[in-house]
Write a protein that holds these residues in place. Structure first.
Motif, mmCIF file in Angstrom:
data_model
loop_
_atom_site.group_PDB
_atom_site.id
_atom_site.type_symbol
_atom_site.label_atom_id
_atom_site.label_comp_id
_atom_site.label_asym_id
_atom_site.label_seq_id
_atom_site.Cartn_x
_atom_site.Cartn_y
_atom_site.Cartn_z
ATOM 1 N N ARG A 82 0.835 -1.211 0.000
ATOM 2 C CA ARG A 82 0.000 0.000 0.000
ATOM 3 C C ARG A 82 0.860 1.247 0.000
ATOM 4 N N VAL A 83 1.919 1.236 0.819
ATOM 5 C CA VAL A 83 2.775 2.413 0.959
ATOM 6 C C VAL A 83 3.339 2.847 -0.384
ATOM 7 N N ARG A 131 2.315 2.561 -3.290
ATOM 8 C CA ARG A 131 1.335 3.017 -4.284
ATOM 9 C C ARG A 131 0.710 4.363 -3.922
ATOM 10 N N PHE A 132 1.030 4.906 -2.742
ATOM 11 C CA PHE A 132 0.586 6.261 -2.432
ATOM 12 C C PHE A 132 1.373 7.239 -3.305
#
Length: 528
Positions: free
Chosen positions: A270-271, A273-274
């Motif tokens: 997730r990180v 893809r920020f």
């Protein structure tokens, strides 16, 4: 977040004299590794070369790996067992006559499930593991004790890896031409082995090859990372000095993380893809290849790396956008919200982040320390000091004393008092102004007043910025040197003054005055 590579048990087992030494002799590991993720197992043969012939050598290894000696005229015996993040077994090899090389083979399972750690007062928790071989992926480091760990010595290595079809491995350094492993000849304080089912993207056009390892196909995302990798490596090479490795790789982890290793970073799915990560956390991890993974940290004397990396990455990016003062204000607010007399500690005791307090001190106060040092020296001398520190200590273990030495040599200033009060003590000045007034004479105007340090405890030796706004709509900055509880000042001006502000750009590490920051949730999280 830089992953400091040695667990607490290893730090306690290392001689402080040896660990603090900047020129530790190297151990060479030639590792041949077979990993079976579905079985959580590893099989290793390690040919070890010591710096000089010895009669015996002691090493630590994961207690589940059962080593066998493959060297003649030598004996292997088990010593003490230690408990910590992993079960550790100490061994001693005794030679018939002094020698500088021996070989071991060992095998077993490494399966330490992900666990929460480092919860802060807002309830946020991070997850991590000291070592794991699983079908989701592989993560091994010095903390795992997956290779023989010899009394804290720096290492160089070659690493030949056998994995199932469809799997790829990443370590520091450069890959073999046939893609079967990695090697690094410069001194290292860890040997990482990360593996998974990766889609691999590369950009070899620049002198430092950019690489991206993703767990699913995403060419557009990979290209964005490849572009910014080259941009930030070029920026920091011009600012500090040559990039110390042959590649930098973004590697997608199988849990949420933000680790910086030598020549690669391990970010969670997730990180990474920020969109804001590309110009915030990602350059922070790239910069760790200069600070922490290029110049190594003497953890027993304080982790300077996180604050310096924060200053030259997170803060610098904000400063270039005109948001530096707001970033510093937020840093001071986090210190005010979470740190008080009972939990404060000097920077010499910071090793790594494990909650809001350690982050506010170890990252925030250290970042402000470097900002104040830069303002004290001026940009040219500050940059020369950074470059000298890097040049003198690349692939060596360094502490705050080495930083002081580098900046003193380039600035020709005695920085002993400055370093001592910010590095070895706690607290921050709390400023108050009183008895202000304006009078006029033949030369112009004068602003008078009293500046006070009203914090409990010691008096700080500080340079306090005073901004005075005049009728010409200009703002003049005057520095008041203060090393006493109260200081009377008289500042001459030509135009008429209208407004006086103490440290309006938050350039000084200090206690914030009432009303300087808005209410925030961190005030609630940090309250007793």
């Amino acid at each position: 977040m830089f992953r400091y590579s040695i667990s607490l048990i290893l730090l306690l087992l290392i001689s402080s004299t040896l660990w603090a030494s900047a020129s530790v002799p190297l151990v060479k590991h030639d590792l041949k590794v077979v990993i079976r993720p579905a079985r959580n197992s590893i099989q290793v043969r390690d040919e070890i070369r010591l710096p000089a012939p010895v009669a015996s050598v002691v090493f630590l290894l994961h207690a589940g790996l059962n080593p066998k000696l493959e060297t003649t005229r030598a004996k292997l015996r088990a010593l003490d067992r230690h408990t910590g993040s992993v079960p550790a077994q100490a061994y001693q090899v005794t030679f018939g006559e002094p020698r500088a090389a021996f070989a071991l083979s060992y095998a077993g399972k490494i399966q330490h499930p992900l666990a929460a750690y480092g919860g802060d007062q807002s309830g946020r928790e991070a997850a991590g593991t000291p070592g794991l071989i699983a079908d989701e992926g592989v993560f091994l480091s010095a903390s795992t004790l997956w290779y023989p760990y010899i009394d804290g010595r720096l290492v160089r290595f070659s690493l030949h890896i056998s994995l199932p079809d469809g799997w790829s491995a990443v370590s520091q350094g450069n890959s073999f031409a046939d893609g079967t492993g990695w090697e690094e000849s410069s001194p290292q304080d860890d040997i990482y082995l990360v593996a998974g089912r990766y889609q691999v993207y590369k950009d070899a056009a620049s002198p430092v090859e950019a690489q991206v390892y993703l767990r699913s196909t995403d060419a557009e995302l990979a290209q964005r990372y490849l572009r910014v990798t080259s941009h930030y490596i070029d920026l920091y090479q011009r600012l500090i000095g040559p990039y110390p490795y042959g590649k930098f790789a973004l590697v997608e982890n199988f849990w949420e993380s933000g680790y910086g290793m030598p020549s690669f970073t391990l970010l969670g799915p997730r990180v990474l893809r920020f969109p804001f990560i590309l110009d915030s956390s990602y350059p922070h991890e790239i910069l760790h290849n200069w600070w922490g993974n290029g110049v190594y940290v003497d953890y027993l004397k304080g982790n300077w790396s996180e604050g310096l990396t924060t200053y030259l990455a997170d803060h610098l990016i904000k400063e270039r956008r005109g948001e530096g003062s707001a970033y510093r204000r937020d840093t001071l607010q986090r210190y005010a919200d979470f740190v008080h007399d009972k939990n404060d500690f000097p920077l010499t005791q910071f090793s790594g982040r494990h909650g809001d307090v350690s982050q506010a001190v170890g990252y925030g106060k250290t970042m402000m320390f470097f900002h104040m040092l830069r303002l004290k020296l001026g940009d040219p001398a500050f940059i020369r000091g950074l470059q000298r520190f890097y040049r003198d200590n690349l692939h060596r273990i360094a502490g705050f004393d080495d930083l002081k030495s580098a900046f003193e040599r380039t600035s020709q200033l005695d920085l002993g008092t400055f370093f001592e009060q910010w590095i070895t003590t706690t607290g921050a000045p709390e400023l108050e102004i009183s008895q202000t007034g304006v009078y006029q004479d033949a030369q112009g105007y004068h602003v008078q007043g009293m500046l006070h340090q009203k914090q409990a405890g010691r008096t700080f030796d500080i340079d306090v910025p005073i901004a005075i706004q005049t009728e010409r709509d200009n703002s003049e900055i005057h520095l008041l040197h203060m090393n006493e509880r109260s200081l009377r000042f008289d500042i001459p001006l030509k135009p008429r003054p209208f407004r006086l502000t103490v440290d309006p750009r938050f350039d000084l590490f200090r206690q914030l005055a009432s009303g300087e920051t808005p209410s925030s949730l961190s005030q609630l999280f940090g309250a007793e």
